[in-house]
Design an enzyme around this catalytic site. Structure first.
Site, PDB file in Angstrom:
ATOM      1  N   CYS A   2       0.855  -1.177   0.000  1.00 20.32           N
ATOM      2  CA  CYS A   2       0.000   0.000   0.000  1.00 20.32           C
ATOM      3  C   CYS A   2       0.896   1.234   0.000  1.00 20.32           C
ATOM      4  O   CYS A   2       2.105   1.111   0.165  1.00 20.32           O
ATOM      5  CB  CYS A   2      -0.854   0.035   1.256  1.00 20.32           C
ATOM      6  SG  CYS A   2      -1.798  -1.477   1.507  1.00 20.32           S
ATOM      7  N   ARG A  27       1.329   1.601  -5.926  1.00 15.30           N
ATOM      8  CA  ARG A  27       1.527   0.624  -4.853  1.00 15.30           C
ATOM      9  C   ARG A  27       0.221  -0.072  -4.466  1.00 15.30           C
ATOM     10  O   ARG A  27       0.222  -1.043  -3.715  1.00 15.30           O
ATOM     11  CB  ARG A  27       2.093   1.316  -3.609  1.00 15.30           C
ATOM     12  CG  ARG A  27       3.408   1.998  -3.833  1.00 15.30           C
ATOM     13  CD  ARG A  27       3.847   2.690  -2.579  1.00 15.30           C
ATOM     14  NE  ARG A  27       4.162   1.737  -1.548  1.00 15.30           N
ATOM     15  CZ  ARG A  27       5.355   1.180  -1.373  1.00 15.30           C
ATOM     16  NH1 ARG A  27       6.340   1.489  -2.179  1.00 15.30           N
ATOM     17  NH2 ARG A  27       5.560   0.324  -0.407  1.00 15.30           N
ATOM     18  N   TRP A 116      -3.891  -1.742  -1.369  1.00 10.83           N
ATOM     19  CA  TRP A 116      -3.900  -2.953  -2.200  1.00 10.83           C
ATOM     20  C   TRP A 116      -4.265  -4.071  -1.250  1.00 10.83           C
ATOM     21  O   TRP A 116      -3.491  -4.417  -0.361  1.00 10.83           O
ATOM     22  CB  TRP A 116      -2.520  -3.169  -2.812  1.00 10.83           C
ATOM     23  CG  TRP A 116      -2.450  -4.320  -3.759  1.00 10.83           C
ATOM     24  CD1 TRP A 116      -3.007  -4.397  -5.008  1.00 10.83           C
ATOM     25  CD2 TRP A 116      -1.763  -5.559  -3.553  1.00 10.83           C
ATOM     26  NE1 TRP A 116      -2.699  -5.598  -5.584  1.00 10.83           N
ATOM     27  CE2 TRP A 116      -1.950  -6.335  -4.719  1.00 10.83           C
ATOM     28  CE3 TRP A 116      -1.018  -6.088  -2.520  1.00 10.83           C
ATOM     29  CZ2 TRP A 116      -1.408  -7.600  -4.863  1.00 10.83           C
ATOM     30  CZ3 TRP A 116      -0.481  -7.358  -2.659  1.00 10.83           C
ATOM     31  CH2 TRP A 116      -0.683  -8.096  -3.821  1.00 10.83           C
ATOM     32  N   ASN A 142       1.201  -0.134   5.896  1.00 13.65           N
ATOM     33  CA  ASN A 142       1.668  -0.920   4.747  1.00 13.65           C
ATOM     34  C   ASN A 142       2.424  -2.104   5.318  1.00 13.65           C
ATOM     35  O   ASN A 142       3.303  -1.923   6.156  1.00 13.65           O
ATOM     36  CB  ASN A 142       2.584  -0.061   3.871  1.00 13.65           C
ATOM     37  CG  ASN A 142       3.259  -0.871   2.775  1.00 13.65           C
ATOM     38  OD1 ASN A 142       2.669  -1.816   2.254  1.00 13.65           O
ATOM     39  ND2 ASN A 142       4.479  -0.513   2.431  1.00 13.65           N
ATOM     40  N   GLY A 143       2.089  -3.313   4.856  1.00  8.86           N
ATOM     41  CA  GLY A 143       2.757  -4.505   5.366  1.00  8.86           C
ATOM     42  C   GLY A 143       1.729  -5.519   5.821  1.00  8.86           C
ATOM     43  O   GLY A 143       0.553  -5.423   5.452  1.00  8.86           O
ATOM     44  N   GLU A 522      10.960 -13.327 -20.136  1.00  7.59           N
ATOM     45  CA  GLU A 522      10.625 -11.951 -19.791  1.00  7.59           C
ATOM     46  C   GLU A 522       9.557 -11.401 -20.743  1.00  7.59           C
ATOM     47  O   GLU A 522       8.616 -10.732 -20.311  1.00  7.59           O
ATOM     48  CB  GLU A 522      11.896 -11.082 -19.813  1.00  7.59           C
ATOM     49  CG  GLU A 522      11.675  -9.604 -19.563  1.00  7.59           C
ATOM     50  CD  GLU A 522      11.017  -9.273 -18.219  1.00  7.59           C
ATOM     51  OE1 GLU A 522      10.823 -10.174 -17.386  1.00  7.59           O
ATOM     52  OE2 GLU A 522      10.670  -8.097 -18.029  1.00  7.59           O
ATOM     53  N   LYS A 526       5.940 -10.054 -19.441  1.00  2.19           N
ATOM     54  CA  LYS A 526       5.542  -8.669 -19.717  1.00  2.19           C
ATOM     55  C   LYS A 526       4.174  -8.653 -20.383  1.00  2.19           C
ATOM     56  O   LYS A 526       3.296  -7.881 -20.036  1.00  2.19           O
ATOM     57  CB  LYS A 526       6.604  -8.044 -20.635  1.00  2.19           C
ATOM     58  CG  LYS A 526       6.821  -6.590 -20.494  1.00  2.19           C
ATOM     59  CD  LYS A 526       7.782  -6.185 -19.428  1.00  2.19           C
ATOM     60  CE  LYS A 526       7.538  -6.781 -18.093  1.00  2.19           C
ATOM     61  NZ  LYS A 526       8.529  -6.593 -17.107  1.00  2.19           N
ATOM     62  N   GLU A 529       1.208  -9.983 -17.970  1.00  3.98           N
ATOM     63  CA  GLU A 529       0.851  -9.184 -16.801  1.00  3.98           C
ATOM     64  C   GLU A 529       0.075  -7.923 -17.149  1.00  3.98           C
ATOM     65  O   GLU A 529      -0.738  -7.472 -16.372  1.00  3.98           O
ATOM     66  CB  GLU A 529       2.077  -8.850 -15.944  1.00  3.98           C
ATOM     67  CG  GLU A 529       3.046  -7.871 -16.551  1.00  3.98           C
ATOM     68  CD  GLU A 529       4.220  -7.562 -15.621  1.00  3.98           C
ATOM     69  OE1 GLU A 529       4.015  -7.424 -14.421  1.00  3.98           O
ATOM     70  OE2 GLU A 529       5.346  -7.438 -16.141  1.00  3.98           O
ATOM     71  N   HIS A 545       8.059 -32.011 -26.089  1.00  9.16           N
ATOM     72  CA  HIS A 545       7.775 -32.820 -24.898  1.00  9.16           C
ATOM     73  C   HIS A 545       6.401 -32.518 -24.318  1.00  9.16           C
ATOM     74  O   HIS A 545       6.140 -32.837 -23.156  1.00  9.16           O
ATOM     75  CB  HIS A 545       8.876 -32.622 -23.857  1.00  9.16           C
ATOM     76  CG  HIS A 545      10.222 -33.077 -24.354  1.00  9.16           C
ATOM     77  ND1 HIS A 545      10.522 -34.393 -24.554  1.00  9.16           N
ATOM     78  CD2 HIS A 545      11.301 -32.364 -24.759  1.00  9.16           C
ATOM     79  CE1 HIS A 545      11.755 -34.491 -25.040  1.00  9.16           C
ATOM     80  NE2 HIS A 545      12.251 -33.273 -25.182  1.00  9.16           N
ATOM     81  N   LYS A 644       3.296  -2.564  -7.491  1.00 10.32           N
ATOM     82  CA  LYS A 644       4.679  -2.376  -7.887  1.00 10.32           C
ATOM     83  C   LYS A 644       5.665  -3.085  -6.969  1.00 10.32           C
ATOM     84  O   LYS A 644       6.642  -3.661  -7.413  1.00 10.32           O
ATOM     85  CB  LYS A 644       4.982  -0.871  -7.921  1.00 10.32           C
ATOM     86  CG  LYS A 644       6.395  -0.525  -8.370  1.00 10.32           C
ATOM     87  CD  LYS A 644       6.591  -0.872  -9.815  1.00 10.32           C
ATOM     88  CE  LYS A 644       7.994  -0.628 -10.302  1.00 10.32           C
ATOM     89  NZ  LYS A 644       8.261  -1.390 -11.537  1.00 10.32           N
TER      90      LYS A 644
HETATM   91  C1  F6R Z   1       7.191  -7.664 -13.671  1.00  8.34           C
HETATM   92  C2  F6R Z   1       7.670  -7.141 -12.412  1.00  8.34           C
HETATM   93  C3  F6R Z   1       7.802  -8.075 -11.279  1.00  8.34           C
HETATM   94  C4  F6R Z   1       9.045  -7.738 -10.451  1.00  8.34           C
HETATM   95  C5  F6R Z   1       9.086  -8.612  -9.195  1.00  8.34           C
HETATM   96  C6  F6R Z   1      10.311  -8.328  -8.354  1.00  8.34           C
HETATM   97  O1  F6R Z   1       7.123  -6.663 -14.644  1.00  8.34           O
HETATM   98  O2  F6R Z   1       7.921  -5.975 -12.279  1.00  8.34           O
HETATM   99  O3  F6R Z   1       7.815  -9.404 -11.704  1.00  8.34           O
HETATM  100  O4  F6R Z   1      10.177  -7.944 -11.231  1.00  8.34           O
HETATM  101  O5  F6R Z   1       7.934  -8.381  -8.433  1.00  8.34           O
HETATM  102  O6  F6R Z   1      10.322  -7.018  -7.912  1.00  8.34           O
HETATM  103  P1  F6R Z   1      11.646  -6.330  -7.384  1.00  8.34           P
HETATM  104  O7  F6R Z   1      12.596  -6.249  -8.536  1.00  8.34           O
HETATM  105  O8  F6R Z   1      11.223  -4.999  -6.875  1.00  8.34           O
HETATM  106  O9  F6R Z   1      12.182  -7.227  -6.307  1.00  8.34           O
END
Ligand code: F6R
Length: 649
Positions: A2, A27, A116, A142-143, A522, A526, A529, A545, A644
């Site tokens: 959050c 967040r 969140w 937050n937490g 990756e 991308k 998500e 396989h 994030k």
């Molecule tokens: C995907 C993305 C997440 C982060 C993951 C780790 O686009 O951003 O998969 O890579 O949550 O986050 P960090 O790098 O902040 O530990």
């Protein structure tokens, strides 16, 4: 996960809180709320509101009847200090409308929160600030409070009643229980009672003008200015008002008034902390004319990679001095254990190929959430590398702590300065990507790749696997990567055009081999998500396989092929899927024109050394994801169910 913000000063707090929350919406964004201290001489003025999804209450200090929620306006004229709370489900704009952009909630001291959901569905009652039943205390959090149920059961027996399903409300009641006129004492007692992670912003109704804050394993900063003082989960929230910030150390309590800031340890002793200047410009934390943060951040990649690479290269040599490890210590590293989550994990996958080739050091790669519980067996001279943009990812932080507990040296590759991973790692290698706002990482990912390359070259040299000439050749090419990324960005229209054709796909597959497999992982993450299209990435050799049975007419398969020794093999895999009806997009380097014999559409990236190819192929894959999501009309920067910074397990 959050966002928290707080302000006490000489200006009206609510508009500042809303401003800050807007910067923190990345967040969490399922609900939001503010609490503003009322001095008591006069209550709030008439507010324009009425959104059904919101609620507004005024909490009075030590008032016997204060338990009931008062309807709008009933606090006007009150002579006792109180706290006014306004909360709304949904995006911040709902709260803005309810409060007339904050104008209808007067007062110069307040806290705010954007949520969140973790415990309890997104709703007004579950949104923050939470408050104690007698309304002496309001809290934003937050937490996660891990033992909240136990606290809740105990407090319920003692006669406290709970309104929400959240873990946070137990903190509000505990504070209330322990508060006997000394906020620091009450907070410290709560710290001994709760387990888990928290960043808390707290108001006590009988102390208007004062904000209290405390943190354990969740980020929280303090900012100061002539106009007043701030708390926030992240720098962009207060950058408009101040650059003078302190990253609150773990387990410290802070008291803020308009003019002063005091820090205390858990034993309630006052401690000194230092502030540092943030040198990002405000623009760096804003969209700067781009439609979305994600696109802006994709465009910032050349600069971010340049900023990460160039200070570490001088006269063709990689300088890893900041790791605090001598060349001998580097040479002694016998194994590398890489740990991360999500995209950062894909960086580790790339690192495995790159470091093993360049330094001949075996690299193991683990998801942080697995590593932390698997009781790993590692060699004595293993270097554990934790990769994280935020530096706050709960699983990565726990993996770091596990590795340290087992006695291993930990290197953090981190973007956020002063974050928990940066503080707790033995060595830190910062990626200089600047603030990354979009939930889907792009520029931080690219800088993490760059950091891994530098580490591989430095290790390769220390171990004598590569000589000076190879080092110079590699560093020169590293310095050219930003310009090559720029060239890919110049061709974004071709990708945009292609993406529009596939916005309504149901499934999209990515295939690659070696380093290109890591890039495929990756690309697939991308895409899924932010576009909500089901997608998977496969090491192309695995298709036969099982996976190939999923291929049917018209399905898009993206084949990434930059590694010369594997090129023909990947082309064969592309032929296999095409002959089963797939539509094939090839991503390769200029010169590999035979790709067009198979692919229905081809995207070329500039030539580079094969070991750096991932830095270039990822760019069209990011753009593909972006434009597919855009084509579907989705909120690219804030994909559903994601936030994030994943500061909870
Ligand atoms: C995907 C993305 C997440 C982060 C993951 C780790 O686009 O951003 O998969 O890579 O949550 O986050 P960090 O790098 O902040 O530990």
């Amino acid at each position: 996960m959050c966002g928290i913000v707080g302000f006490t000063g000489r200006q009206q707090a609510a508009p500042i809180l809303l401003d800050g929350l807007e910067k923190l919406e990345y967040r969490g964004y399922d609900s939001a709320g503010i609490a503003v201290a009322q001095e008591g001489a006069a209550g709030y003025g008439g507010a324009a509101r009425g959104a059904q999804s919101g609620s507004r209450q005024t909490a009075g200090a030590a008032r016997p009847e204060a338990q009931g929620e008062r309807p709008e306006g009933s606090g006007a004229g009150s002579t006792e200090p109180s706290i006014e709370i306004v909360k709304a489900k949904g995006r911040l704009k709902v709260l803005r409308e309810m409060t007339d952009d904050g104008r209808s909630v007067p007062g110069t001291c307040g806290i705010g929160h954007t949520r969140w959901a973790t415990h309890g569905e997104p709703s007004v009652v579950n949104s923050h600030p939470h408050y104690a039943k007698n309304k002496r205390v309001a809290v934003v959090h937050n937490g996660i409070i891990e033992n909240y149920q136990e606290i809740r059961d105990r407090l319920t027996k003692e006669g406290f009643s709970f309104l929400s399903e959240t873990d946070t409300e137990s903190v509000a009641h505990l504070l209330d229980k322990y508060y006997a006129g000394n906020p620091i004492e009450a907070i410290s007692k709560v710290m001994f009672r709760v387990r888990g992670s928290y960043a808390l912003g707290i108001l006590f109704a009988d102390r208007p003008g004062e904000i209290y804050a405390v943190r354990k394993d969740s980020p929280l900063i303090v900012g100061r200015s002539d106009q007043g003082n701030f708390i926030a989960s992240d720098v962009p929230a207060i950058l408009k008002y101040t650059r003078d910030v302190c990253f609150i150390p773990n387990l410290e309590i802070v008291k803020l008034t308009a003019a002063e800031i005091h820090f205390y340890n858990v034993d309630q002793e006052e401690v000194e902390e230092t502030f540092s200047a943030i040198n990002w410009d405000t623009e760096a934390a804003e969209k700067g004319g781009f439609a979305h943060f994600m696109l802006k951040e994709i465009y910032e990649q050349p600069k971010a990679v340049r900023d990460t690479v160039s200070p570490r290269i001088s006269e063709g040599h990689v300088n890893l001095e900041e790791l605090g490890m001598s060349r001998e210590e580097l040479a002694k590293v016998s194994r590398i254990q890489m740990v991360a989550c999500g995209s950062a994990y894909h960086v580790c996958m790339t690192a495995k190929y790159m470091v093993e080739q360049t330094a001949r050091v075996p690299v193991d790669v683990d998801l942080a959430s697995e590593f932390r519980y698997r009781n790993p067996v590692m060699e004595k001279d293993t270097l554990v590398v934790v990769v994280s943009q935020s530096g706050e990812t709960a699983d990565s932080l726990a993996a770091l702590r596990e590795a340290k507990k087992l006695g291993y040296r930990v290197l953090g590759i981190v973007n956020v300065v002063g974050s928990s991973i940066a503080r707790e790692a033995d060595s830190v290698f910062y990626t200089w990507a600047g603030p990354e706002i979009s939930v889907a990482t792009t520029k931080a990912y690219s800088t993490q790749l760059a950091a891994v390359y530098l580490l591989a070259i430095g290790l390769g040299r220390a171990k004598g696997v590569i000589g000076e000439a190879a080092e110079k050749e590699m560093t020169a090419e590293l310095l050219r990567l930003p310009e090559k990324i720029e060239r890919i960005l110049e061709e974004k229209e071709r990708i945009q055009w292609f993406a529009n054709k596939f916005s309504h796909s149901k499934d999209i597959f990515f295939i690659g081999r070696g380093l290109d497999y890591a890039s495929s992982l990756e690309g697939s993450l991308k895409l899924k998500e932010i576009s909500y299209i089901h997608s998977e990435a496969y090491a192309a050799g695995e298709l036969k396989h099982g996976t190939i049975s999923l291929i049917e007419d018209g399905i898009l398969v993206v084949g990434v092929a930059t590694q010369k020794s594997l090129f023909e093999k990947l082309i064969s895999n592309m032929v296999e899927v095409k002959s089963r009806g797939a539509y094939v997009l090839g991503v390769t380097s200029y010169g590999n024109y035979s790709m067009e014999d198979v692919a229905n559409y081809t995207i070329y990236v500039p030539k580079t050394m094969e070991c750096f190819a991932a830095s270039l192929t990822v760019v069209p894959l990011q753009l593909l994801a972006y434009y597919v999501a855009l084509g579907k009309g989705l909120d690219v920067d804030k994909p559903r169910n994601l936030a994030k910074s994943v500061t909870v397990e």
